[in-house]
Design a protein around this motif. Structure first.
Motif, mmCIF file in Angstrom:
data_model
loop_
_atom_site.group_PDB
_atom_site.id
_atom_site.type_symbol
_atom_site.label_atom_id
_atom_site.label_comp_id
_atom_site.label_asym_id
_atom_site.label_seq_id
_atom_site.Cartn_x
_atom_site.Cartn_y
_atom_site.Cartn_z
ATOM 1 N N ALA A 33 41.689 -51.612 -12.684
ATOM 2 C CA ALA A 33 42.664 -50.841 -13.463
ATOM 3 C C ALA A 33 42.102 -50.484 -14.836
ATOM 4 O O ALA A 33 42.280 -49.355 -15.320
ATOM 5 C CB ALA A 33 43.960 -51.633 -13.611
ATOM 6 N N THR A 34 41.392 -51.418 -15.459
ATOM 7 C CA THR A 34 40.786 -51.151 -16.765
ATOM 8 C C THR A 34 39.714 -50.077 -16.645
ATOM 9 O O THR A 34 39.646 -49.158 -17.465
ATOM 10 C CB THR A 34 40.194 -52.446 -17.357
ATOM 11 N N LEU A 35 38.873 -50.171 -15.628
ATOM 12 C CA LEU A 35 37.840 -49.163 -15.413
ATOM 13 C C LEU A 35 38.464 -47.788 -15.220
ATOM 14 O O LEU A 35 37.994 -46.796 -15.787
ATOM 15 C CB LEU A 35 36.961 -49.521 -14.211
ATOM 16 N N LEU A 36 39.526 -47.697 -14.454
ATOM 17 C CA LEU A 36 40.200 -46.423 -14.218
ATOM 18 C C LEU A 36 40.770 -45.856 -15.522
ATOM 19 O O LEU A 36 40.627 -44.664 -15.801
ATOM 20 C CB LEU A 36 41.302 -46.587 -13.170
ATOM 21 N N ARG A 37 41.398 -46.707 -16.339
ATOM 22 C CA ARG A 37 41.937 -46.258 -17.632
ATOM 23 C C ARG A 37 40.826 -45.745 -18.536
ATOM 24 O O ARG A 37 40.953 -44.699 -19.176
ATOM 25 C CB ARG A 37 42.678 -47.407 -18.322
ATOM 26 N N VAL A 38 39.716 -46.494 -18.601
ATOM 27 C CA VAL A 38 38.590 -46.108 -19.449
ATOM 28 C C VAL A 38 37.987 -44.794 -18.962
ATOM 29 O O VAL A 38 37.728 -43.878 -19.747
ATOM 30 C CB VAL A 38 37.533 -47.236 -19.503
ATOM 31 N N ALA A 39 37.778 -44.680 -17.660
ATOM 32 C CA ALA A 39 37.181 -43.456 -17.095
ATOM 33 C C ALA A 39 38.078 -42.246 -17.358
ATOM 34 O O ALA A 39 37.585 -41.169 -17.722
ATOM 35 C CB ALA A 39 36.930 -43.633 -15.605
ATOM 36 N N ARG A 40 39.370 -42.404 -17.196
ATOM 37 C CA ARG A 40 40.296 -41.292 -17.452
ATOM 38 C C ARG A 40 40.258 -40.868 -18.923
ATOM 39 O O ARG A 40 40.294 -39.680 -19.234
ATOM 40 C CB ARG A 40 41.718 -41.678 -17.058
ATOM 41 N N ALA A 41 40.187 -41.851 -19.819
ATOM 42 C CA ALA A 41 40.136 -41.541 -21.248
ATOM 43 C C ALA A 41 38.834 -40.820 -21.598
ATOM 44 O O ALA A 41 38.835 -39.868 -22.394
ATOM 45 C CB ALA A 41 40.277 -42.817 -22.076
ATOM 46 N N ILE A 42 37.732 -41.242 -21.007
ATOM 47 C CA ILE A 42 36.444 -40.581 -21.259
ATOM 48 C C ILE A 42 36.487 -39.141 -20.749
ATOM 49 O O ILE A 42 36.062 -38.215 -21.439
ATOM 50 C CB ILE A 42 35.293 -41.375 -20.603
ATOM 51 N N VAL A 43 37.000 -38.954 -19.555
ATOM 52 C CA VAL A 43 37.089 -37.598 -18.979
ATOM 53 C C VAL A 43 37.979 -36.712 -19.843
ATOM 54 O O VAL A 43 37.645 -35.554 -20.109
ATOM 55 C CB VAL A 43 37.595 -37.657 -17.517
ATOM 56 N N ALA A 44 39.092 -37.244 -20.309
ATOM 57 C CA ALA A 44 39.993 -36.452 -21.154
ATOM 58 C C ALA A 44 39.305 -36.075 -22.467
ATOM 59 O O ALA A 44 39.448 -34.945 -22.949
ATOM 60 C CB ALA A 44 41.275 -37.237 -21.437
ATOM 61 N N HIS A 45 38.558 -37.006 -23.042
ATOM 62 C CA HIS A 45 37.885 -36.755 -24.321
ATOM 63 C C HIS A 45 36.725 -35.777 -24.168
ATOM 64 O O HIS A 45 36.441 -34.998 -25.080
ATOM 65 C CB HIS A 45 37.386 -38.078 -24.906
ATOM 66 N N GLN A 46 36.062 -35.806 -23.027
ATOM 67 C CA GLN A 46 34.865 -34.981 -22.815
ATOM 68 C C GLN A 46 35.131 -33.804 -21.880
ATOM 69 O O GLN A 46 34.242 -33.391 -21.140
ATOM 70 C CB GLN A 46 33.722 -35.845 -22.260
ATOM 71 N N GLN A 47 36.315 -33.245 -21.901
ATOM 72 C CA GLN A 47 36.655 -32.160 -20.981
ATOM 73 C C GLN A 47 35.703 -30.980 -21.120
ATOM 74 O O GLN A 47 35.341 -30.343 -20.138
ATOM 75 C CB GLN A 47 38.106 -31.702 -21.188
ATOM 76 N N GLY A 48 35.258 -30.680 -22.328
ATOM 77 C CA GLY A 48 34.313 -29.585 -22.543
ATOM 78 C C GLY A 48 33.016 -29.805 -21.780
ATOM 79 O O GLY A 48 32.432 -28.866 -21.233
ATOM 80 N N PHE A 49 32.559 -31.056 -21.723
ATOM 81 C CA PHE A 49 31.349 -31.384 -20.964
ATOM 82 C C PHE A 49 31.539 -31.065 -19.495
ATOM 83 O O PHE A 49 30.653 -30.500 -18.851
ATOM 84 C CB PHE A 49 31.001 -32.865 -21.138
ATOM 85 N N PHE A 50 32.681 -31.406 -18.939
ATOM 86 C CA PHE A 50 32.927 -31.167 -17.519
ATOM 87 C C PHE A 50 33.060 -29.674 -17.216
ATOM 88 O O PHE A 50 32.758 -29.233 -16.115
ATOM 89 C CB PHE A 50 34.167 -31.934 -17.056
ATOM 90 N N ASP A 51 33.489 -28.898 -18.217
ATOM 91 C CA ASP A 51 33.618 -27.452 -18.028
ATOM 92 C C ASP A 51 32.301 -26.714 -18.266
ATOM 93 O O ASP A 51 31.944 -25.821 -17.503
ATOM 94 C CB ASP A 51 34.691 -26.886 -18.962
ATOM 95 N N ASP A 52 31.571 -27.101 -19.342
ATOM 96 C CA ASP A 52 30.428 -26.309 -19.787
ATOM 97 C C ASP A 52 29.093 -27.035 -19.810
ATOM 98 O O ASP A 52 28.090 -26.449 -20.209
ATOM 99 C CB ASP A 52 30.706 -25.762 -21.197
ATOM 100 N N GLY A 53 29.054 -28.292 -19.449
ATOM 101 C CA GLY A 53 27.787 -29.014 -19.398
ATOM 102 C C GLY A 53 27.456 -29.771 -20.671
ATOM 103 O O GLY A 53 28.273 -29.892 -21.582
ATOM 104 N N MET A 54 26.235 -30.265 -20.731
ATOM 105 C CA MET A 54 25.789 -31.150 -21.806
ATOM 106 C C MET A 54 25.876 -30.501 -23.182
ATOM 107 O O MET A 54 26.086 -31.178 -24.178
ATOM 108 C CB MET A 54 24.357 -31.607 -21.520
#
Length: 188
Positions: A33-54
């Motif tokens: 559950a902690t890993l899932l919370r952390v991963a979701r927070a990272i993805v939310a914070h880095q949304q630009g990375f997931f859309d446009d790359g490094m």
């Protein structure tokens, strides 16, 4: 087949092991559950990375994830360490999505907003990939000027440090290599 009654020490042994198994299951579920919370927070914070790359990677430190989740920074570090995430741009370690801010106005630079060091390195790779090795080899000063035009204010030595970290030769070495390659091509 008849069952024999349990002895007191056998009952105690079973009770202890059942408690240990329940504790282990609960700890495993809590870790997941902690890993899932952390991963979701990272993805939310880095949304630009997931859309446009490094190049769009935002500065992010452990504290940026730990505080909103009310976790300790070491918990975020342990949770994200060694974990992979599959993205449209490939597979990355979660830890690779953490990057310090460089050249921000708060750090004494002239940039309007903080930029991650990983994003700057990715941009340097893009610029140098488009470099014309036979006609126009870009010096570290030229790279500083190009980045400044894009709003990224860096010192020449910072650009040199990033270039070295990316295993990219200096402009003099790249120019020399281009001349050698051209000479080798003419001999054939």
């Amino acid at each position: 087949m008849a069952t024999r009654p349990m002895k007191a020490e056998e009952r105690a042994f079973m009770k202890t092991n059942v408690q240990s198994a329940r504790w282990l299951r609960k700890a495993t579920q809590q870790r997941a559950a902690t890993l899932l919370r952390v991963a979701r927070a990272i993805v939310a914070h880095q949304q630009g990375f997931f859309d446009d790359g490094m190049v769009a990677l935002q500065p992010m430190v452990l504290r940026d994830i730990a505080e909103p989740l009310e976790l300790h920074e070491s918990t975020v570090s342990r949770s994200s360490s060694g974990k992979l995430v599959q993205t449209p741009n490939g597979v990355f370690y979660l830890k690779d999505l953490f990057s310090t801010a460089v050249g921000s106005a708060a750090a004494g630079g002239g940039n309007a907003k903080p930029i991650s060091s990983a994003a700057i390195k990715a941009r340097l790779l893009e610029i140098l990939a488009d470099e014309e090795p036979h006609t126009k080899v870009l010096s570290d000063y030229a790279l500083v000027d190009l980045l400044a035009e894009e709003g990224v204010v860096l010192a020449r030595r910072t650009v040199a440090k990033y270039r070295k970290a990316l295993n990219i030769a200096s402009s003099a070495q790249r120019r020399r290599a281009a001349k050698i390659a051209a000479a080798a091509g003419q001999k054939r």
